[in-house]
Design a protein around this motif. Structure first.
Motif, PDB file in Angstrom:
ATOM      1  N   ARG A  72       0.812  -1.210   0.000  1.00 25.09           N
ATOM      2  CA  ARG A  72       0.000   0.000   0.000  1.00 25.09           C
ATOM      3  C   ARG A  72       0.852   1.270   0.000  1.00 25.09           C
ATOM      4  NH1 ARG A  72      -5.655  -1.494   2.929  1.00 25.09           N
ATOM      5  NH2 ARG A  72      -5.359  -3.743   3.045  1.00 25.09           N
ATOM      6  N   THR A  73       2.061   1.166  -0.472  1.00 24.73           N
ATOM      7  CA  THR A  73       2.947   2.334  -0.531  1.00 24.73           C
ATOM      8  C   THR A  73       2.599   3.227  -1.703  1.00 24.73           C
ATOM      9  OG1 THR A  73       4.739   1.123   0.532  1.00 24.73           O
ATOM     10  CG2 THR A  73       5.344   3.086  -0.729  1.00 24.73           C
ATOM     11  N   TYR A  74       2.324   2.643  -2.854  1.00 26.64           N
ATOM     12  CA  TYR A  74       2.009   3.403  -4.064  1.00 26.64           C
ATOM     13  C   TYR A  74       0.509   3.328  -4.336  1.00 26.64           C
ATOM     14  CZ  TYR A  74       7.033   3.061  -4.740  1.00 26.64           C
ATOM     15  OH  TYR A  74       8.385   3.152  -4.560  1.00 26.64           O
ATOM     16  N   TYR A  75      -0.006   4.365  -4.958  1.00 27.49           N
ATOM     17  CA  TYR A  75      -1.446   4.395  -5.202  1.00 27.49           C
ATOM     18  C   TYR A  75      -1.755   5.040  -6.548  1.00 27.49           C
ATOM     19  CZ  TYR A  75      -0.895   9.220  -3.526  1.00 27.49           C
ATOM     20  OH  TYR A  75      -0.487  10.517  -3.353  1.00 27.49           O
ATOM     21  N   LEU A  76      -2.882   4.625  -7.085  1.00 28.63           N
ATOM     22  CA  LEU A  76      -3.436   5.202  -8.301  1.00 28.63           C
ATOM     23  C   LEU A  76      -4.905   5.488  -8.038  1.00 28.63           C
ATOM     24  CD1 LEU A  76      -3.294   5.905 -11.367  1.00 28.63           C
ATOM     25  CD2 LEU A  76      -3.969   3.521 -11.804  1.00 28.63           C
ATOM     26  N   ASN A  77      -5.313   6.746  -8.192  1.00 29.86           N
ATOM     27  CA  ASN A  77      -6.701   7.159  -8.006  1.00 29.86           C
ATOM     28  C   ASN A  77      -7.244   7.706  -9.323  1.00 29.86           C
ATOM     29  OD1 ASN A  77      -6.689   6.631  -5.202  1.00 29.86           O
ATOM     30  ND2 ASN A  77      -5.806   8.645  -4.777  1.00 29.86           N
ATOM     31  N   ILE A  78      -8.416   7.255  -9.690  1.00 30.62           N
ATOM     32  CA  ILE A  78      -9.092   7.747 -10.892  1.00 30.62           C
ATOM     33  C   ILE A  78     -10.533   8.070 -10.521  1.00 30.62           C
ATOM     34  CG2 ILE A  78      -9.822   7.231 -13.249  1.00 30.62           C
ATOM     35  CD1 ILE A  78      -7.501   5.272 -13.452  1.00 30.62           C
ATOM     36  N   LYS A  79     -10.980   9.260 -10.888  1.00 30.67           N
ATOM     37  CA  LYS A  79     -12.363   9.662 -10.663  1.00 30.67           C
ATOM     38  C   LYS A  79     -12.938  10.256 -11.933  1.00 30.67           C
ATOM     39  CE  LYS A  79     -12.717  10.797  -5.723  1.00 30.67           C
ATOM     40  NZ  LYS A  79     -13.006  11.892  -4.759  1.00 30.67           N
ATOM     41  N   GLY A  80     -14.203   9.983 -12.166  1.00 33.31           N
ATOM     42  CA  GLY A  80     -14.947  10.635 -13.236  1.00 33.31           C
ATOM     43  C   GLY A  80     -16.275  11.115 -12.693  1.00 33.31           C
ATOM     44  N   MET A  81     -16.718  12.307 -13.082  1.00 31.37           N
ATOM     45  CA  MET A  81     -17.948  12.900 -12.559  1.00 31.37           C
ATOM     46  C   MET A  81     -18.763  13.538 -13.679  1.00 31.37           C
ATOM     47  SD  MET A  81     -16.065  14.670  -9.288  1.00 31.37           S
ATOM     48  CE  MET A  81     -14.455  14.458 -10.053  1.00 31.37           C
ATOM     49  N   PHE A  82     -20.070  13.627 -13.459  1.00 32.96           N
ATOM     50  CA  PHE A  82     -20.937  14.307 -14.417  1.00 32.96           C
ATOM     51  C   PHE A  82     -21.939  15.155 -13.642  1.00 32.96           C
ATOM     52  CE2 PHE A  82     -23.797  10.900 -13.255  1.00 32.96           C
ATOM     53  CZ  PHE A  82     -25.059  11.486 -13.339  1.00 32.96           C
ATOM     54  N   SER A  83     -22.524  16.125 -14.341  1.00 29.69           N
ATOM     55  CA  SER A  83     -23.608  16.927 -13.769  1.00 29.69           C
ATOM     56  C   SER A  83     -24.635  17.212 -14.854  1.00 29.69           C
ATOM     57  CB  SER A  83     -23.069  18.233 -13.181  1.00 29.69           C
ATOM     58  OG  SER A  83     -22.601  19.093 -14.214  1.00 29.69           O
ATOM     59  N   HIS A  84     -25.881  17.356 -14.432  1.00 25.31           N
ATOM     60  CA  HIS A  84     -26.952  17.691 -15.367  1.00 25.31           C
ATOM     61  C   HIS A  84     -28.017  18.451 -14.590  1.00 25.31           C
ATOM     62  CE1 HIS A  84     -29.544  17.444 -18.868  1.00 25.31           C
ATOM     63  NE2 HIS A  84     -30.527  16.970 -18.112  1.00 25.31           N
ATOM     64  N   VAL A  85     -28.310  19.693 -15.021  1.00 32.79           N
ATOM     65  CA  VAL A  85     -29.333  20.503 -14.374  1.00 32.79           C
ATOM     66  C   VAL A  85     -30.370  20.897 -15.408  1.00 32.79           C
ATOM     67  CG1 VAL A  85     -27.805  21.387 -12.577  1.00 32.79           C
ATOM     68  CG2 VAL A  85     -27.990  22.627 -14.728  1.00 32.79           C
ATOM     69  N   THR A  86     -31.625  20.969 -14.967  1.00 31.91           N
ATOM     70  CA  THR A  86     -32.725  21.372 -15.843  1.00 31.91           C
ATOM     71  C   THR A  86     -33.576  22.406 -15.130  1.00 31.91           C
ATOM     72  OG1 THR A  86     -34.251  19.666 -15.057  1.00 31.91           O
ATOM     73  CG2 THR A  86     -32.781  19.070 -16.872  1.00 31.91           C
ATOM     74  N   GLY A  87     -34.317  23.173 -15.912  1.00 31.33           N
ATOM     75  CA  GLY A  87     -35.200  24.174 -15.334  1.00 31.33           C
ATOM     76  C   GLY A  87     -35.662  25.157 -16.384  1.00 31.33           C
ATOM     77  N   ASP A  88     -36.280  26.208 -15.916  1.00 29.41           N
ATOM     78  CA  ASP A  88     -36.710  27.279 -16.807  1.00 29.41           C
ATOM     79  C   ASP A  88     -35.485  27.909 -17.470  1.00 29.41           C
ATOM     80  OD1 ASP A  88     -39.209  29.169 -17.354  1.00 29.41           O
ATOM     81  OD2 ASP A  88     -37.464  30.455 -17.014  1.00 29.41           O
TER      82      ASP A  88
END
Length: 875
Positions: free
Chosen positions: A465-481
């Protein structure tokens, strides 16, 4: 296809994994309670604790790693069908020097001893229980791979201590309902036992975990041979009642502000064990009147201020529902897919057009629940559902009264799921949030009708557990007038309307907006003197998470390299030392380099337990997409930032700290100074007094004032700003008993800003800094002192082209909280609260501390008195 993905993932994990640590792992076998269970009164009776169960052999983790403890420690563990019992014996050559500082629960003060239990035995998660020499209880949860300890978890357990001529003793009785474990005939749990001696800043451990270890729970020893215990379902109900009264300055012309009001309410909190591993927390009609007020500030930027969550229901277990958008420690590190202060926020409708209004200060939370836990198969689950009510306000305009909607009925849904592989060396997870509003009044069409965000994360560690690799992906979606989406496009997070943003499509008629973000990070987290990390973080222009989360900016690609060196072995006058190097750069999605810089800093602890730090930042020239607040991008000079701090030994009755920072902008663009001082005095174990005065001076050549329009063309008005701020944080803590405390917090705050040398931005990307703006001359600029308005006759034809209000300001704030807390039974409490706020704003722009504090003392206070009583029912 499914089998192929499983095989590919298995090969990938096997490829990265290396051999585990060769450190010696200790094992302890607890005994079952005999005829008489320990009373857990802090007095270790020989008839309660068998002589065969005592374990010692502790070693130092700090300051002398691997060396024998300076004072001997031993422990004993027993259990029955319902409880785990722990006894500690701490020998002390001179018992008179034991540090016995009384404090509120979960505040680590003085000498202490504790146990940490990985009852999941997933080598990732542990529950910890500490007791100080004064009898104060501390508990929480540790999860490897997150930011340290989560002390928001408050278990219901018993802990007592006692003293004799040999030192001190402590006993704990921990109900098995407070631990999470699966059904099995025989259990093996992870175990760590620790002792802290404040006068030496010494940490002693039963199972040594090196200072340079990259993980914690995975390196525990084991507790084996637990037989005949069954997982317990926890059911707790906590009804409560709150009575409050407010007194404030009455307004004879305002029928809504009579000068006083009173309220009486009831509510219910609860915990229900769906299984031993899954806990449902809920709250109905919650009240958070005992929560400390937010610190004062003057925010002259276009960005929202971030304040920490302090409400107990949302604080407890918040790490489970956290999904950070940017790693590291920087101005964007607080950005997260979930910001719990959105729930119960103040109503958002603008009421400035009305003469008078009676609007609630916060949106009512009708109810909320959280489901959290971890299965034996390594699935971590977090769900939160909350509903806030439709809020209405009475308003008066020109003598006509009506009731209007100010915040719609809103539903918040937050979910988090993670799966551990190979004892937590690999984790795969996801997050999803949904906010849905029932908007019935067109006046609130500026709010999103629906907002959804989500993400996935992958974390893998190898080589112990000395070395690490982190990967994240995110999305957003907003609706309205279309109004809501137009305001989102034009908000300070993105400014789509910028005339030079040719890579962004600005469409005022659209009714939805989507975006994405992500992180790729690689690093070395421990094992040796050196550690490092590098990452790339991006947010697309349309990324928007502020309905359920927190975000200041989008349209950003952020690159960082960090290298750190740690040396923990004492030498010369030093106890330990660390040095860090940083480099960063950023671009927008038009491939424009927006910022870049570097940093070097050093931190050390001396052998006398004083601490010192020193750092230097270099920011190179920047391209700001936000300075003109919707106008074109502008080039800005960089600058140098130097900071330093010094603090004395905090184990002493009198200790202090001082910090100073200076920013020197290139080409005279800016000059910032900040000075902070802290003085803490503990004249006796039950009393702690702390004062932290702070002063800042900020001079900037380009401070935004107003955007004015002349014949369809924008004029960006700026000025030089000279701002001074002074404040004092005062804290008083009185510990009557470990279960009864008195805490007072007060902060007077004054700030003044004077605007001079008004100017107009003319060529924001000119090569020469001084060619980017033009000063108004005396013929162009005039001031009407009666109306406090500046007028601009730009073409000097005798006719005003545009005008703006005088921006000078004086801010006067005083906030205070006095809280008496008594836990009269385990989990049952009484709160007595007095809070007082004073606030005023004026437009002199002159900083005069004597006059300002005199004025602050004359401001009519807003007082709130409250009593809250809760009672815990265990079923």
């Amino acid at each position: 296809m499914r089998h192929f993905l499983i095989i590919a993932l298995t090969i990938l994990i096997s490829y990265f994994n290396a051999s585990a640590s060769g450190d010696s792992i200790k094992s302890y076998v607890p005994s079952r309670v005999g005829l008489q269970a320990p009373v857990a009164d802090g007095i270790i009776g020989t008839d309660e604790w068998p002589a065969s169960g005592w374990e010692s052999g502790f070693v130092q983790q700090k300051p002398l790693e691997g060396q024998p403890e300076s004072q001997q420690t031993s422990f004993n563990i027993m259990y029955d069908n319902d409880h785990m019992y722990v006894a500690f014996r701490m020998l002390e050559k001179d018992p008179d020097i034991i540090s016995r500082r009384l404090s509120r629960r979960d505040e680590m003060e003085g000498d202490m001893v504790g146990i940490q239990i990985d009852s999941y035995y997933d080598k990732t998660t542990a529950f910890f229980f500490w007791i100080t020499a004064a009898g104060v209880k501390i508990d929480g949860v540790i999860v490897d791979g997150t930011n340290g300890e989560d002390m928001s978890w408050d278990a219901v357990w018993t802990g007592k201590q006692s003293f004799d001529s040999l030192g001190w003793c402590a006993e704990m009785r921990i109900p098995l309902t407070q631990l999470r474990f699966s059904r099995s005939e025989t259990h093996t749990w992870g175990l760590q036992v620790m002792r802290y001696l404040q006068r030496h800043d010494e940490v002693d451990m039963w199972q040594l975990i090196p200072r340079d270890a990259s993980t914690w729970v995975s390196r525990f020893g084991t507790m084996e041979g637990l037989r005949g215990i069954e997982p317990k379902r926890q059911i707790e109900l906590m009804p409560y009642s709150v009575a409050s009264t407010e007194k404030y300055k009455a307004d004879e012309d305002d029928p809504f502000h009579t000068g006083k009001s009173s309220d009486l309410s009831v509510g219910l909190d609860g915990k229900i064990g769906i299984t031993n591993n899954m806990i449902l927390d809920f709250t109905i009609n919650p009240d958070f009147g005992q929560v400390e007020a937010d610190p004062s500030e003057v925010n002259l930027s276009a960005y929202e201020s971030y304040f920490e969550e302090k409400r107990p229901f949302f604080v407890e277990g918040r790490n489970i529902l956290s999904f950070g958008v940017t790693p590291g420690e920087n101005e964007s590190s607080s950005d997260n897919l979930f910001y719990s202060r959105r729930i119960g926020r103040s109503p958002q409708r603008d009421l400035s057009d009305y003469d008078y209004n009676d609007a609630p200060g916060n949106t009512t939370i009708l109810g909320a629940f959280k489901l959290t836990g971890k299965t034996r198969n390594g699935w971590s689950v977090g769900l939160m559902e909350s509903v806030t009510s439709l809020e209405r306000a009475e308003v008066i305009l020109e003598g006509s009264k009506e009731r209007i909607d100010v915040e719609p009925l809103t539903n918040y849904f937050i979910s988090r799921l993670q799966k551990d592989f190979n004892k937590g060396t690999t984790r795969v997870g996801g997050m999803f949030t949904a906010v849905n509003r029932d908007i019935e009044d067109a006046a609130m069409n500026n709010l999103h009708k629906a907002a959804y965000t989500g993400g996935f994360d992958f974390n893998h560690t190898w080589k112990d557990r000395t070395y690490y690799l982190n990967i994240k992906g995110m999305f957003s979606h907003v609706t309205g007038d279309s109004l809501a989406i137009k305001e989102t496009q034009e908000s300070s997070a993105r400014y789509f309307q910028r005339p030079d943003a040719d890579y962004i499509k600005y469409d005022p008629s659209r009714t939805s907006l989507s975006g994405h973000a992500g992180i790729v990070e690689f690093g070395k987290g421990g094992s040796g003197h050196w550690r490092y990390t590098t990452w790339i973080n991006w947010r697309s222009p349309g990324f928007e998470i502020n309905d359920a989360g927190f975000q200041r900016r989008s349209d950003d690609i952020f690159q960082v390299i960090w290298v750190g060196y740690r040396y923990y072995k004492p030498f010369s006058i030093f106890k330990e030392i660390s040095v860090n190097f940083n480099q960063w750069s950023g671009w927008d999605f038009g491939a424009n380099n927006r910022y870049s810089g570097g940093n070097v800093n050093a931190n050390t602890q001396f052998k006398n337990q004083w601490n010192y730090s020193l750092g230097l930042n270099r920011d190179f020239d920047q391209r700001s997409n936000y300075l003109l607040r919707g106008g074109p991008s502008m080039l800005m000079p960089g600058g140098n930032n130097l900071w330093t701090s010094l603090s004395t030994d905090n184990s002493k009755k009198v200790n202090a700290g001082i910090s100073y920072s200076i920013f020197d902008g290139d080409k005279g663009n800016a000059d910032f100074r900040n000075l902070n001082f802290r003085l803490t005095w503990a004249p006796m174990n039950a009393l702690n007094i702390s004062m932290t005065p702070f002063y800042s001076s900020e001079k900037t050549m380009l401070q935004y004032v107003e955007t004015c329009t002349v014949q369809g063309n924008d004029r960006f008005v700026f000025a030089s700003l000279d701002q001074e701020t002074f404040g004092l944080q005062f804290r008083l803590n009185v510990g009557i008993t470990p279960d009864m405390t008195i805490q007072y917090y007060g902060q007077p705050f004054i700030s003044a800003g004077s605007y001079t040398e008004y100017k107009m931005i003319t060529d924001p990307k000119a090569d020469d800094f001084t060619d980017r703006f033009s000063h108004y001359n005396d013929a162009q600029l005039s001031y009407n002192s009666e109306d406090e308005v500046y007028s601009i006759d730009e073409d000097m034809n005798g006719t005003t082209d545009y005008s703006f209000d005088r921006p000078d300001f004086n801010a006067f704030y005083f906030i205070s909280n006095l809280v008496v807390r008594w836990e009269y039974l385990p989990g049952s409490s009484v709160y007595l609260v007095w809070s007082q706020n004073r606030s005023d704003n004026q437009s002199q722009g002159v900083f005069s501390p004597a006059d300002d504090f005199e004025h602050l003392s004359t401001i009519y206070p807003h007082n709130v008195f409250m009593i809250k009583v809760s009672y815990r029912l265990a079923i």
